[in-house]
Design an enzyme around this catalytic site. Sequence first.
Site, PDB file in Angstrom:
ATOM      1  N   CYS A 103      11.056  -4.605   3.712  1.00 46.64           N
ATOM      2  CA  CYS A 103      11.195  -3.179   3.408  1.00 46.64           C
ATOM      3  C   CYS A 103      12.261  -2.563   4.317  1.00 46.64           C
ATOM      4  O   CYS A 103      12.271  -2.821   5.527  1.00 46.64           O
ATOM      5  CB  CYS A 103       9.863  -2.473   3.619  1.00 46.64           C
ATOM      6  N   GLU A 133       3.367  -7.211   9.952  1.00 50.29           N
ATOM      7  CA  GLU A 133       4.456  -6.299  10.340  1.00 50.29           C
ATOM      8  C   GLU A 133       4.636  -6.235  11.856  1.00 50.29           C
ATOM      9  O   GLU A 133       5.761  -6.395  12.351  1.00 50.29           O
ATOM     10  CB  GLU A 133       4.249  -4.903   9.746  1.00 50.29           C
TER      11      GLU A 133
END
EC number: 1.17.7.4
Length: 315
Positions: A103, A133
């Site tokens: 992303c 993440e």
Amino acid sequence: MKIIKISPRGYCYGVVDAMVIARNAALDKSLPRPIYILGMIVHNKHVTDAFEEDGIITLDGPSRLEILDQIDSGTVIFTAHGVSPEVKQRAKEKGLTTIDATCPDVTKTHDLIEAKKSEGYHVIYIGKKGHPEPEGAVGIAPDIVHLIEKADDLKTLEIPTDKILVTNQTTMSQWDVQHLMEDIKKKFPTAEFHKEICLATQVRQEAVAKQADVADLTIVVGDPKSNNSNRLAQVSQEIAGTKAYRVADVSEIQLEWLQGVEAVAVTAGASTPTPITKEVIAFLEQYDPTNPATWERKRNVPLQKILPRVKVKKQ
């Protein structure tokens, strides 16, 4: 029973982009096979099951490096959550073809950490331990990035410089991050703060905070591994003051939750397929507590309806 369809809800652009990248990879006959996704492309099992039908294999595990050890040849897709430079280097050394679906909001945080490292900073990173993440973010500069999840983690944290940057996982509760940043400021008054809650996460959380307060119950449609989905349930309970349950799909709804409920709010995580959420809403709209014929909760959405459509390139 009144149904409050919280808006915005569901897919964010980063999730859609990642899925389109993976679908295009499945259609690209020039890519070496097999094609693997290093972890869940997004945290939703319906999505990974749909990709399996497309011939893409999802491998999951405790860390991206450990998953990579299972792969000897083919193509590897990095997920929306991002990976560390070490993972990218290891894939290169193994001769794998790689596709990066990280992303852009996550990449922005990685770039920030890189820049601050070059300026001699240490980084306090607020994130959920065990989530991919933070794994990728810490891996950018593991010698100077310190992962914390709760205020208790600060008690033993010592940093050998006054040059400190504080940033965070993009899908955390913005209220939790704010409270932790306030605690960090007390211990490290020279720290600089870069709140990196992505806009999609922020507006979805704020929508729940503002719209769920008039409901008796909130149902969050999202995978159990989806941090942003779990945070939406948390926001409903802690900010809106409305009891919340997270369900992967309509089959997980318990009828006892609906007893005495006059208004139910529905939202969905950023990685939740729209047809799955629509099925939950459709069930609630037709539900009648006095009519057993309306009580069936069965997922009927076909897997081919889960993934976004992509144009097939002409050969």
